[in-house]
Design an enzyme around this catalytic site. Structure first.
Site, short mmCIF file in Angstrom:
data_model
loop_
_atom_site.label_atom_id
_atom_site.label_comp_id
_atom_site.label_asym_id
_atom_site.label_seq_id
_atom_site.Cartn_x
_atom_site.Cartn_y
_atom_site.Cartn_z
CG HIS A 85 -1.70 -1.23 1.43
ND1 HIS A 85 -2.93 -1.49 0.87
CD2 HIS A 85 -1.37 -2.35 2.13
CE1 HIS A 85 -3.34 -2.70 1.23
NE2 HIS A 85 -2.41 -3.25 1.98
CB SER B 116 13.24 21.92 -15.28
OG SER B 116 12.46 23.07 -15.46
CE LYS C 142 11.66 18.89 -11.07
NZ LYS C 142 10.45 19.36 -11.72
CG ASN D 195 12.54 16.63 -14.40
OD1 ASN D 195 12.40 16.83 -13.20
ND2 ASN D 195 12.40 17.58 -15.31
CD GLU E 110 8.89 11.71 -15.38
OE1 GLU E 110 8.66 12.47 -16.33
OE2 GLU E 110 9.35 12.11 -14.30
#
Ligand code: ARG
Length: 465
Positions: free
Chosen positions: A163, A284, A290, A292, A297
């Site tokens: 969970h 970014s 940033k 990423n 993704e």
């Protein structure tokens, strides 16, 4: 009639003419099925050998055909094949070109008894079989990379989650081994699909069979198929191998997506367990700080595209009557796209997992004493107390520690433990050791060092077959 010549007709009275140029475009599969040029030429090579064997083509004609096919193969390979209007698909394009090279008095014989229906099914199976062979290699390598990493980092502990809540301590290598297990199953499933793909439709004709008694076993052997599809109607109408391949791609991408999601979460500042290498990250355009995890993704995002290929094609064929229908031409684009996406994805995922850095301190700092509450219950089980009772007692210890605002259950004194249950002894303090907790889970599949190492060894052996 080419669309370039009549641009106005394309959008004008397009339903009035005998040949609608848009229909040419709509119907044409050459832009994408030329990917199968090699399979198509090989299919024709062996098919004409079959025709020679039953006396429909002479030895001289056969050698001319083979010469012509080789010329065409070289043209495609060099990017020099000239496509012409009227080349509807790879089959018609190759045959048209063969006629130009060796003369239509010979090339006109190659299609005797064959239909594009058995031809396209043959080409597709050869093409898919090759792609699956490459995937077997790539997925096997991927598993080996994960296994090697896990062996090297066997000592690192981290929280295991259910969970997305901290549950019990596990080894980082155990997490790696989980995904290596998924991908090993994918590897094995791929091999099972290979066997079903590798059956020969050639010699089935348009649907009803071959009128000149072609030796289908001979054709199958010549093309490296394991067997002949036993019903000519099935041979031309069956696209289960396409569906199954795209299902494999979908399931694999589902595993890749979950794997990526875990790593994306682990790479956040809040977790800080891992850091993706620069090779698989981007910055970014606005926020200088940033970094990423784009590769992860994209791996997660591309799963959706592959599922779409599978479900779209299932929709295309679900109600088509037997046997061949042009709807079936819709098998190629989704299939090729799914295969390409999966091939790139497995290579990217291999790169990501082999280059990311872990932060052992952060992983271990995320372990908290409450994660040993089950171990505390197990402690009393070992003293003969029923688990349902020990579960309750351990819960009381957790509550007592919380009420007293202690940093964890390990901070309770022996007196406090015994105040909750007299059966707690001096040795209860031994429970509060993450390494010891992990090492107790030593049954097959567990997180103890020896259990994880055994899993890794087993996985490596399976992908080495
Ligand atoms: N381009 C077609 C396909 O990919 C080849 C088969 C054509 N057969 C036919 N009967 N029109 O499905």
């Amino acid at each position: 009639m080419s669309s370039e010549k009549q641009p106005t007709k394309l959008w004008g009275g397009r339903f009035t003419g005998a040949t609608d140029p848009l229909m040419d475009l709509y119907n044409a599969s050459l832009p994408y099925d030329k990917a199968m040029y090699d399979a198509d030429l090989t299919g024709t090579k062996v098919y004409t050998e079959g025709l020679n064997k039953i006396g429909l083509i002479t030895a001289e004609e056969l050698s001319e055909i083979h010469r012509g096919l080789e010329v065409i193969r070289k043209e495609w390979a060099a990017g020099e094949f000239v496509e012409k209007p009227g080349d509807e698909d790879i089959h018609t394009a190759n045959e048209r070109r063969l006629g130009e090279i060796i003369g239509t008095h010979i090339s006109g014989k190659v299609h005797t008894g064959r239909s594009r229906n058995d031809q396209v099914a043959t080409d597709m199976r050869i093409y898919v079989r090759e792609k699956l062979g490459e995937l077997v290699k790539f997925v096997g390598e991927f598993v080996k990379v994960i296994v090697t990493r896990a062996e090297q980092e066997i000592d690192v502990l981290m929280p295991g989650y259910t969970h997305l809540q901290r549950a019990q301590p596990i080894r980082w290598a155990h997490w790696l081994s989980m995904y290596a297990t998924y991908f090993t199953e994918d590897f094995k499933r791929l091999k099972q699909i290979q066997a079903r793909v590798n059956q020969s439709p050639l010699g089935a004709g348009a649907l009803a069979g071959h009128p000149y008694g072609i030796d289908r076993e001979f054709l199958a052997q010549g093309l490296g198929f394991d067997s002949v599809i036993g019903n000519s109607l099935t041979a031309v109408s069956d696209r289960d191998f396409v569906v199954e391949t795209m299902f494999w791609c979908s399931l694999f991408m589902n595993h890749i997506s979950r794997f990526s999601e875990d790593l994306i979460i682990y790479s956040t500042a809040e977790f800080g367990f891992i850091q993706c290498s620069d090779a698989y990250s981007t910055g970014s355009s606005l926020m200088p700080q940033k970094k990423n995890p784009d590769a992860l993704e994209l791996l997660r995002g591309k799963a959706g595209r592959v599922f779409g290929s599978l479900s779209g094609f299932l929709m295309s064929i679900k109600s088509i009557p037997s046997t061949y229908n042009k709807d079936m031409q819709e098998d190629k684009e989704p299939l090729f796209d799914a295969l390409r996406t999966v091939e790139h994805s497995v290579l990217i995922a291999t790169g990501v997992i082999s280059t990311l850095k872990i932060n052992k301190e952060k992983m271990e700092a995320a372990l908290t004493m409450d994660m040993l509450a089950t171990d505390l219950a197990d402690y009393l089980v070992r003293k003969g107390v029923p688990f349902r009772e020990t579960h309750h007692i351990s819960g009381e210890c957790v509550r007592a520690a919380e009420e007293q605002k202690l940093s964890g259950i390990d901070q309770l004194t022996l007196e406090q433990f015994q105040g909750i249950d007299k059966r707690f002894g001096e040795d209860v303090k031994d429970i509060f050791d993450f390494e010891a907790s992990v090492e107790r889970r030593d049954a097959i599949g567990g997180t103890a060092k020896k259990a994880v190492l055994a899993q890794l060894k087993n996985l490596a052996a399976q992908v080495n077959q």
